[in-house]
Design an enzyme around this catalytic site. Structure first.
Site, mmCIF file in Angstrom:
data_model
loop_
_atom_site.group_PDB
_atom_site.id
_atom_site.type_symbol
_atom_site.label_atom_id
_atom_site.label_comp_id
_atom_site.label_asym_id
_atom_site.label_seq_id
_atom_site.Cartn_x
_atom_site.Cartn_y
_atom_site.Cartn_z
ATOM 1 N N HIS A 237 35.645 55.486 -80.654
ATOM 2 C CA HIS A 237 34.754 54.834 -80.047
ATOM 3 C C HIS A 237 35.505 55.803 -78.630
ATOM 4 O O HIS A 237 35.915 55.144 -78.132
ATOM 5 C CB HIS A 237 34.188 53.817 -80.400
ATOM 6 C CG HIS A 237 33.085 53.345 -79.133
ATOM 7 N ND1 HIS A 237 31.619 53.749 -79.485
ATOM 8 C CD2 HIS A 237 32.723 52.702 -77.746
ATOM 9 C CE1 HIS A 237 30.637 53.164 -79.211
ATOM 10 N NE2 HIS A 237 31.368 52.964 -77.859
ATOM 11 N N ASP B 60 23.025 43.845 -79.104
ATOM 12 C CA ASP B 60 23.320 44.842 -78.346
ATOM 13 C C ASP B 60 22.599 45.730 -77.760
ATOM 14 O O ASP B 60 22.634 46.301 -76.952
ATOM 15 C CB ASP B 60 24.345 45.370 -79.391
ATOM 16 C CG ASP B 60 24.987 46.441 -78.273
ATOM 17 O OD1 ASP B 60 25.979 46.353 -77.300
ATOM 18 O OD2 ASP B 60 25.848 47.475 -78.462
ATOM 19 N N ARG C 9 20.961 45.878 -69.708
ATOM 20 C CA ARG C 9 22.482 45.791 -68.940
ATOM 21 C C ARG C 9 22.354 47.049 -67.488
ATOM 22 O O ARG C 9 22.496 47.259 -66.727
ATOM 23 C CB ARG C 9 23.627 45.792 -69.273
ATOM 24 C CG ARG C 9 24.017 44.322 -70.001
ATOM 25 C CD ARG C 9 25.647 44.790 -71.126
ATOM 26 N NE ARG C 9 26.468 45.536 -70.775
ATOM 27 C CZ ARG C 9 27.359 46.027 -71.181
ATOM 28 N NH1 ARG C 9 27.273 46.516 -72.492
ATOM 29 N NH2 ARG C 9 28.644 46.629 -70.348
ATOM 30 N N SER D 233 29.772 44.914 -76.788
ATOM 31 C CA SER D 233 28.996 45.871 -77.075
ATOM 32 C C SER D 233 29.134 46.597 -78.098
ATOM 33 O O SER D 233 29.370 46.978 -79.296
ATOM 34 C CB SER D 233 28.895 46.806 -75.621
ATOM 35 O OG SER D 233 28.074 47.356 -75.922
ATOM 36 N N LYS E 177 29.585 45.837 -82.795
ATOM 37 C CA LYS E 177 28.514 47.436 -84.062
ATOM 38 C C LYS E 177 29.819 47.401 -84.691
ATOM 39 O O LYS E 177 29.323 48.018 -85.284
ATOM 40 C CB LYS E 177 28.670 48.987 -82.723
ATOM 41 C CG LYS E 177 26.755 48.829 -82.005
ATOM 42 C CD LYS E 177 26.956 50.137 -81.053
ATOM 43 C CE LYS E 177 27.694 49.587 -80.094
ATOM 44 N NZ LYS E 177 27.395 50.055 -78.718
HETATM 45 N N1 URA Z 1 30.030 51.662 -75.101
HETATM 46 C C1 URA Z 1 29.445 51.176 -75.396
HETATM 47 O O1 URA Z 1 28.712 50.676 -76.558
HETATM 48 N N2 URA Z 1 28.502 49.246 -74.917
HETATM 49 C C2 URA Z 1 28.893 49.969 -73.492
HETATM 50 O O2 URA Z 1 28.926 48.376 -72.890
HETATM 51 C C3 URA Z 1 30.117 50.319 -73.043
HETATM 52 C C4 URA Z 1 30.288 51.558 -73.357
#
Ligand code: URA
Length: 424
Positions: free
Chosen positions: A82, A161, A168, A183, A187
Site C-alpha cells: 500500500h 473507512d 476527512r 484508514s 482495509k
Molecule cells: N490512504 C488511505 O487509504 N487512507 C488515508 O487516510 C491516507 C492514504
C-alpha cells in the site's frame, strides 16, 4: 452515548476507551451520529492525536464495520502493498502480477485518486471493459485461481473507512497519523494478510511533507500491524519528483505495460523490486529474474481477462501514440541539466487536465496527462514532457503552469535518492 461530551473530551486532550471508540464507529455506521458531529470529532483527533491504544481500537472498529476475508488454507502467503499516495505512482499495477508469479496471493484493495495523487482504481478503469467492482467472494475466488485480484473498497470491506475518508477529504482532516493509520490498516486487516509492505511517501506531493513525519507514520503503522499479526515493513520514499515518466491514468497503464515488457523507467524498477524484496520468502534477485522472464506481463493479461477487460480493444489502444484529442510537446528555452521536476505542480496539472478530481463528483478523463517526463540530472536539449489534453485551451493552460515545474541548471545536481530508509 453522549457524543457531544465525547467530542469535548477529545478536544480537551482526553483519552477514549476502546469500548467508547467501538461504540462510536458502530453509531456512525448506523447513521446515529450526523456528519457535522463526526467532522468535529475528526478535527479534535487531527489536532490532539490519539494514543496507541486509541489508534488500535479505532483501526479494529473500522475493520469490523465490514467483513474479514476468509481464505482457504494454502501454502501461498497472502500479501499486499500500500502506498500513501503519489504522482505517477504505478507500482501496484506491476507489483501485483509480479507477486502472483512469485507464488503469493494478492487480494489488492485500492483507492481512487485523491487531491493531486493518482489512484490505482482510476488507472485500471482506463482499460476498456475492466471491472473494479468485485465482491468479497469474487476476490477470494479469483485470488485462489490466478493469485491476484485488484478491486475497490465495497460496502463489505471496512465501510466505515469509506464514509470517514470522504468526510476527512472535505474537512481538512486527512493528514493525521492516527486517522491515516486506522484508514489504511482497517482495509489491510480486512484482507486477512500475512504480510504487508508500505510505501510511505514524503515531499511536496505527499500527505507528509517532511521525512520525519513520514517516519512517524510508518512507525505507527508498523507497530500496529505487528500487534495485529501482520508482518509489515515500510519504505520511506521521495515524492518531490514524479515516479517514472508518465502521470495520468491511461498513460500510466501504458508505462506499466512497457515496464512489464522490459522497457520501464529505472526508478519504477528500483521501487518495485525493493517492495518485493521486503516480503517474507522473497529477495531482489528472485523478483528481478521473475520480471525478466516475461511471466508478470502474461499474468497482467490474465488479470485483465478475469476482470472483464476487452483484450482486443486494450491491445489496440496500447499501440496508439496518444488517445487524447490534443498532444503537444512542452519545452523551455534554457539548456543544461534538469535540476527539479516538481511532482506537486505535475500532479496539479494532470488533475486540472481532467485526470483527477476537483470534487468528489468530478468525472475522470482517463486519457489526459503527461508523458516522456524528463528526470533530474538528465540533459535538457529538447522537450521536457508531452501534454495530452482534451482541448488546445487546456493544453495552453497546462503549458503555462508547467513553466514553474521544471528547473534547469548548467550543471548536474547531487544524486537523486528515491528510497531513503527501510523500516521494519
Ligand atoms: N490512504 C488511505 O487509504 N487512507 C488515508 O487516510 C491516507 C492514504
Amino acid at each position: 452515548m453522549n457524543f457531544l461530551s465525547l467530542i469535548e473530551h477529545k478536544r480537551d486532550g482526553g483519552e477514549l476507551s476502546s469500548e467508547v471508540i467501538d461504540e462510536l464507529i458502530k453509531a456512525y455506521s448506523s447513521d446515529s451520529i450526523p456528519d457535522y458531529q463526526m467532522a468535529a470529532f475528526l478535527m479534535a483527533v487531527n489536532i490532539r492525536g490519539m494514543s496507541t491504544d486509541e489508534t488500535r481500537a479505532l483501526t479494529l472498529a473500522m475493520r469490523d464495520s465490514g467483513s474479514v476475508f476468509q481464505f482457504p488454507e494454502d501454502e501461498r502467503p497472502i500479501v499486499d502493498k500500500h502506498s500513501t499516495g503519489g504522482v505517477g505512482d504505478k507500482v501496484s499495477l506491476v507489483l501485483a502480477p509480479l507477486l502472483a508469479c512469485l507464488g503469493y496471493r494478492v487480494p489488492m484493495i485500492s483507492g481512487r485518486g485523491l487531491g493531486i495523487t493518482g489512484g490505482t482504481l482510476d488507472k485500471l478503469e482506463s482499460i476498456p471493459g475492466f471491472s473494479t467492482q468485485l465482491s468479497v467472494d469474487q476476490i477470494i475466488a479469483q485470488v485462489q485461481s490466478i493469485g491476484v485480484a485488484m478491486g475497490g473498497q465495497t460496502a463489505e470491506i471496512a465501510p466505515a473507512d469509506q464514509r470517514l475518508y470522504a468526510l476527512r477529504d472535505v474537512t481538512g482532516t486527512v493528514p493525521s497519523i492516527p486517522l491515516i493509520t486506522a484508514s489504511i490498516l482497517s482495509k489491510k486487516l480486512a484482507e486477512g494478510l500475512d504480510a504487508l509492505v508500505m510505501d510511505v511517501k514524503y515531499g511536496g506531493a505527499a500527505f507528509m511533507r517532511e521525512r520525519d513525519e513520514a517516519r512517524a507514520l510508518a512507525k505507527t503503522i508498523l507497530v500496529l500491524a505487528a500487534e495485529c499479526g501482520v508482518e509489515c515493513s515500510a519504505l520511506l520514499t521521495d515524492m518531490n519528483t514524479p515516479l517514472g515518466r508518465a502521470a495520468g491514468n491511461w498513460l500510466e497503464v501504458k508505462e506499466s505495460v512497457m515496464f512489464l515488457e522490459g522497457n520501464g523507467p529505472v526508478d519504477l524498477e528500483e521501487l518495485v523490486i525493493s517492495c518485493a524484496d521486503q516480503l517474507p520468502g522473497c529477495n531482489a534477485e528472485r523478483a528481478s529474474a521473475e520480471l525478466e522472464s516475461g511471466r508478470p506481463r502474461e499474468k497482467f493479461t490474465e488479470l485483465l481477462s478475469a476482470q472483464g477487460a476487452d483484450l482486443v480493444a486494450f491491445e489496440t489502444k496500447l499501440k496508439l501514440d496518444s488517445t487524447a484529442p490534443v498532444v503537444r510537446e512542452f519545452s523551455k528555452r534554457e539548456r543544461g541539466y534538469l535540476a527539479r521536476c516538481d511532482a506537486r505542480v505535475i500532479g496539479e496539472v494532470v488533475r486540472d487536465l481532467g485526470g483527477g478530481r476537483q470534487t468528489k463528483e468530478s468525472k475522470i478523463h482517463p486519457d489526459v496527462g503527461l508523458d516522456r517526463i524528463l528526470k533530474p540530472n538528465e540533459p535538457v536539449n529538447g522537450p521536457l514532457c508531452r501534454i495530452h489534453a482534451r482541448s488546445e485551451e487546456d493544453a495552453d493552460i497546462a503549458e503555462e503552469r508547467l513553466m514553474s515545474a521544471f528547473e534547469i541548471l548548467d550543471e548536474k545536481v547531487g544524486q537523486f535518492e528515491l528510497i531513503s530508509e527501510i523500516m521494519r
